[in-house]
Structure formats: C-alpha cells, structure tokens
Design a protein around this motif. Structure first.
Motif, PDB file in Angstrom:
ATOM      1  N   LEU A  54     -14.404  10.119 -73.602  1.00  0.00           N
ATOM      2  CA  LEU A  54     -14.957  11.466 -73.743  1.00  0.00           C
ATOM      3  C   LEU A  54     -13.895  12.525 -74.048  1.00  0.00           C
ATOM      4  O   LEU A  54     -14.199  13.541 -74.667  1.00  0.00           O
ATOM      5  N   VAL A  55     -12.657  12.301 -73.607  1.00  0.00           N
ATOM      6  CA  VAL A  55     -11.587  13.273 -73.920  1.00  0.00           C
ATOM      7  C   VAL A  55     -10.771  12.824 -75.128  1.00  0.00           C
ATOM      8  O   VAL A  55      -9.777  13.466 -75.483  1.00  0.00           O
ATOM      9  N   ASN A  56     -11.210  11.729 -75.764  1.00  0.00           N
ATOM     10  CA  ASN A  56     -10.572  11.267 -77.005  1.00  0.00           C
ATOM     11  C   ASN A  56      -9.060  11.103 -76.871  1.00  0.00           C
ATOM     12  O   ASN A  56      -8.297  11.455 -77.779  1.00  0.00           O
ATOM     13  N   ASN A  57      -8.632  10.592 -75.724  1.00  0.00           N
ATOM     14  CA  ASN A  57      -7.206  10.341 -75.470  1.00  0.00           C
ATOM     15  C   ASN A  57      -6.346  11.611 -75.518  1.00  0.00           C
ATOM     16  O   ASN A  57      -5.136  11.543 -75.713  1.00  0.00           O
ATOM     17  N   ARG A  58      -6.985  12.776 -75.360  1.00  0.00           N
ATOM     18  CA  ARG A  58      -6.222  14.032 -75.354  1.00  0.00           C
ATOM     19  C   ARG A  58      -5.266  14.097 -74.164  1.00  0.00           C
ATOM     20  O   ARG A  58      -4.190  14.684 -74.254  1.00  0.00           O
TER      21      ARG A  58
END
Length: 390
Positions: free
Chosen positions: A175-179
């Motif tokens: 959900l945080v796209n690996n941020r």
C-alpha cells in the motif's frame, strides 16, 4: 422494544464476534421459538480475517462489516446495541449502560479481546492497534499521509511477527509502494512460530520480495513521539537501537474487553479457565466462548475457527441443558490456516489444499465467504466478486 413482553426469558449472548454470532446462528436452528438476544456495543459485526482486504480496498465495508440490525432482520434474532455493565448470575439478569435490565434463561459471554497497550509506557498514546474499524481508519490515514508526502522517510514498525503482524507487513508494504521500509519486530527466533511450515515459508518469500526488514529476538523497550528504542532479548549482548519512525503498529499483545462480571474470573494470563463444556463451576447456566477462555485439560489456540466451533457446541449444550440431557465436551478440529500475503496474494494449508499465490487468495476469500453470517449477504458478495473486472 419491550423486553418484558417476551413469551419466555430469552437466551442472551453478550458479544457479537465469531463466537457470539456463531452461537446465535446455531441456537436459531435449534431453539424452537425461544427468544435469542445478541448484545454488542458496536453496530457492526467485524469479519476480522478480511480486515486486511478492507484496509487495502480489495473488499468493501458491507462485505467485511455488515450491520447487526440487517443480520438480525434476516436471521431472526433480537439485537441490542448496548454495553453491558453488570451481570447478576444469581438473579439471572444483566444491566446495560443505559439502565436496561435484561433477564435470561441461559447466558453466553463472548466479549473477545482488544489490543493490549498496557505492556509499555506511553504505548497507547503513540501506537496503532488493528482490532477495530476505528483502528483501520487511523491506519488508512497514515498510509495516505505517507503516500502524499515527501516528508515520510522513516520506517513503519510492526511489533509482533505472528499472523497479524506478518499479514499487515505485507499488505502495508504494497500500500505504501515501498516508499518507506517496514521493520517487523518480535521477541522470538522466527516469524509465525505457531503457523504451518508451508505458510511460514511462503510468508518468508513474500517478505523477501518487499521492503521489509525483520528484527527477531528484539523487543521495543521505550517509545516517544519520534523515536523507538529496540533492545535484544539476550541480555549479555546488551545491544539497543534507536530508530526514528513514521508509525508503530502494535500486534504483540491482546487483553480481554472489559466487563465487570468477568474481571474477577480472569487468571494471571488474562483468561477465564473453563471446564470441557465451556462453563465455570459457579454458574452452570453461563457459557464462555472465544478468545477470553482456555481449558487446562485440553488447550486450544485463540482463533476465529476455534471461536466458531465453540459457538456451535455451546448452542447444542444450551439446548441439551434445557432438556436435561448430557452436555458435550469441546474438541477443537483444526481445519487449516490461511494467510493474506499482500495485495492479491495468499497462502493456504488445510482444507485439503496446500497452495500459494493469486488462486490461493481467491480460495481464501470464498472460504471465508461461506462462513459469513447471513445468506443474502454472502450471495451478494459472491456476485460482486464474480462480476468484478478487477
């Protein structure tokens, strides 16, 4: 609703989780017109194993958290959205926060557990739980904040590497796209220590594919608004690590939902010791179901499938008690384990299947759908999934 005009004292179930609602459903099939009352302070039943998919938007609120009022209309029980503040076992009555007095013939207490924030100073102020819809909304807001801001570079920390922690780690990473990096912290020497070996292997693979770092044999020693201090379990190593973090999700401890009547029944492990019929010696017409109980002679895990099986048995035993027949002892049948391992991915061991991937995700969904209370809701949800173009 005039509770005084019921034809007979009802069977009352306090707590509408898996154990409580399963008891109600099984009673309705056997009670032959006896009034059944379910009392819960929430307006919605929460199908917790699918809470991860609600977090990710893969499922919708009505699929995961139907309203009790709708279930009551469909299934035929009475629902009271109340908080029970007192139970009088001698007079067979209970009192709610609004002052409503409810008499009962038999009583089932299945009040469940919630996140235990008492294990660490200031934990409740800074940590997120994952046991309610309110928890979910707070985590969704955190995800939005991370994805919409360049200021978030510090890791998300998840305390507890059991099923909840592992499933959350995989879903949050997607959900945080690996941020941001996700730290999975546990005192033990392996993740999913009580899970099936196949599921553990697939979870390790899923974690390796994501921006997740595992800290085994570590625990959180202290926390403030900006920093968490990790320490090692082995005192001779005496290592500690201070980490600036974006958020802490606490899955490392649960405690019973508070009810005055049961507080004095809890042991040092915050459980109620019951006999093989899920009763205590003092009150033979009161049954206890779900995560709040344990049986010393025949231990069983705390899980949704245990609670559901206890609910079905309790309903049978209540009818037997009313007819003067012998009660049956609870015996847990392990039907397997299913884990959510990120968006569109799952792992299954049991049900005659050992499988991982997107097909396992679909099987997991439909397997849980069959357990969803209310036929029309299950049918509607199945139709929604089958017609979906996603």
């Amino acid at each position: 609703m005039d509770l005084n005009n019921l034809k007979s004292d009802p069977i009352v179930v306090v707590g509408g989780g898996f154990g409580g609602l399963s008891t109600v459903q099984a009673l309705l099939a056997r009670s032959n017109g006896i009034p059944i009352i379910l009392i819960d302070q929430s307006p919605r039943f929460l199908f917790k194993p699918l809470l991860y998919e609600l977090l990710s938007g893969e499922l919708e609120l009505w699929e995961v958290a139907p309203k009790y009022s709708a279930l009551a209309s469909e299934l035929g029980f009475i629902f009271l959205e109340e908080c029970v503040v007192e139970v009088n076992g001698l007079e067979r009555k209970l009192i709610t926060a609004s002052g409503t007095e409810v008499k009962y013939s038999q009583l089932v207490i299945s009040t469940g557990v919630t996140t235990d924030f008492s294990l660490l100073r200031d934990l409740k102020e800074y940590a997120y739980g994952f046991s309610s819809l309110n928890d979910l909304v707070r985590i969704q807001e955190l995800i939005i904040s991370i994805n919409n801001s360049s200021n978030h570079s510090n890791p998300l920390i998840i305390a507890g590497a059991g099923p909840t922690g592992v499933e959350l780690a995989c879903k949050l990473s997607d959900l945080v796209n690996n941020r941001v990096e996700i730290y999975l912290v546990d005192k033990g020497n392996k993740i999913l220590s009580k899970s099936k070996s196949f599921n553990r292997e697939k979870a390790i693979e899923a974690i390796a594919e994501r921006n997740i770092k595992i800290y085994l044999e570590h625990y959180i020693e202290s926390i403030n608004e900006n920093t968490i201090e990790l320490s090692t379990v082995e005192t001779e190593r005496n290592n500690s690590l201070k980490i600036n973090y974006s958020g802490l999700l606490w899955t490392a401890g649960l405690s019973p939902c508070r009810l005055k009547f049961i507080d004095h029944l809890l042991d040092e492990n915050k459980k109620i010791k019951v006999n093989k019929f899920l009763q205590i010696k003092e009150y033979q017409n009161i049954f206890f179901v779900g995560d709040i109980v344990f049986c010393q002679d025949d231990p069983f895990p705390s899980s949704a499938q245990v609670a559901m099986q206890q609910g079905f048995l309790t309903a049978q035993n209540i009818i037997s008690l009313r007819k003067g027949n012998k009660l049956k002892s609870f015996q847990f049948e392990d039907l397997g384990e299913m884990l959510s391992l990120g968006i569109g991915n799952a792992s299954i061991t049991g049900y005659g299947v050992t499988l991982a991937g997107s097909l396992a995700f679909k099987i997991r969904y439909f397997a849980y759908l069959m357990r969803m209370p209310g036929f029309s809701l299950s049918l509607k949800s199945a139709g929604s999934r089958l017609l979906s173009k996603k």
